[in-house]
Design an enzyme around this catalytic site. Sequence first.
Site, short mmCIF file in Angstrom:
data_model
loop_
_atom_site.label_atom_id
_atom_site.label_comp_id
_atom_site.label_asym_id
_atom_site.label_seq_id
_atom_site.Cartn_x
_atom_site.Cartn_y
_atom_site.Cartn_z
CB THR A 1 -0.92 -0.02 1.24
OG1 THR A 1 -1.81 -1.12 1.10
CG2 THR A 1 -1.72 1.25 1.39
CB THR B 1 0.34 -3.80 6.34
OG1 THR B 1 -0.90 -3.92 5.64
CG2 THR B 1 0.80 -2.35 6.35
CG ASP B 2 -2.63 -7.38 3.84
OD1 ASP B 2 -2.90 -6.71 4.86
OD2 ASP B 2 -3.31 -7.33 2.80
C1 SIN Z 1 -1.07 -3.03 2.79
O1 SIN Z 1 0.09 -2.81 2.45
O2 SIN Z 1 -1.57 -2.43 3.78
C2 SIN Z 1 -1.98 -4.00 2.11
C3 SIN Z 1 -1.47 -4.49 0.81
C4 SIN Z 1 -0.24 -5.31 0.95
O3 SIN Z 1 -0.06 -6.00 1.96
O4 SIN Z 1 0.56 -5.31 0.00
#
Ligand code: SIN
Length: 319
Positions: A13, A94-95
Site C-alpha cells: 500500500t 502490511t498484510d
Molecule cells: C497493505 O500494504 O496495507 C496492504 C497491501 C499489501 O499487503 O501489499
Amino acid sequence: MNRKIVILGTGGTIAGTAASSSDHTGYTAAQVGIAQLVGAVPALAGGPCDLVTEQVAQIDSKDMSFSVWARLAERVSHFLAQPEVQGIVVTHGTDTLEETAWLLHALLVPAKPVVLTCAMRPATALAPDGPQNLLDAVAVAAHPGARGVLAVCAGVIHGAPDVQKVHTYRLDAFSSGDAGPVGYVEEGRLRLMRNWPEAPVHKALAAIKKIVTQQDGSGWPRVDIVMNYAGAGASVVQALVASGVQGLVVAATGNGTLHQDLEAALLQAQAAGVRVVRATRCLEGRVLPRAGDLLADSQGLSPVKARVALMLELMANGS
Ligand code: SIN
C-alpha cells in the site's frame, strides 16, 4: 567511504494509488516505484548516509511467493555483506510483513539493521502515512548499534519475533503483544525500550540459504496451517496429508487446546511422518508446554511465523 542505507522496494500500500485522495480502501497496491517514493520525502536527503534504492519486486503482499522471498533474501544478504552499508530498509505491504520479517531474521541473523516499513494508506491519500514511516525506518537503519530485523510503523519499532498486524484499517496497525515494542521514533530520534531482537541460530543455515535462494522456490517444503474451532474435525488434515503435506501448524484454541477429532487426525499425521506444531490462535500469550505433550509447541511463535520456522527446520533436516 560514505556510509550507505539501501532501500529495497517490494510494493504494498505504501506504493499504492487510488483514483481519489479520500479513498483509503479502493486502491491498487504496488504501483509507485521505490525511487519515486524516496524522492517524495525531501527530508530523506541530506542525512548522514547516502541512500541507494533498488526495486526487488512490485506486489501486493497478499501475493507473496517463495520466489519473491528468494530474491529479497538474496538482495538483503548481498547488501549486508558490503562494509559501507550501515543498514537496509525494505518497503513492504502490511498484510504479510510479519512473515517476511521473521523469515529474514531467522535466515540472515543480521548484525546490522534490516527495517521493514509499510503504510496503511496509499501514496495518493490526502494524508499518506508512508512518507513518515519511510523517514522513521531510515532513522532506525542509521542508528548506531541497531541490529536484527525490525518493523517500523506509526512511530513504533517492533522486533521480528513479536510483530503482528492486529488492525485492518488503523494507521498504527501492528503490535508486539506481551513483549512490547523495541522502541519508538520521535522527531527522528529513537527512544529504546529493550534490546534489539535476538535470532535463533539454525545449525544448517548455509544449507537452508541455498534452498531459500533458489529462484523457482522448488526446494521449499510444503507446510500448511489448520485451525481449531467449534466442530473442527479430521477431514482437512486428512486431505492435506493425502496431498503430500510435509508439515502442519495448528492454530489451536487458548493454551494449545484441540478438538478431540482434530487432535486425533494430527496425531495420526504425525505418526505417518508429518511434522506437527501447535501454536495458538490467541493474539497474545503463548502455548505453555507441559512434560509429555504429544505435539510440539511453537515456542511462542504465531501460526504464520511457526509455519516459516517449520519450513526452515524441514530444509535443515533435508526434507
Ligand atoms: C497493505 O500494504 O496495507 C496492504 C497491501 C499489501 O499487503 O501489499
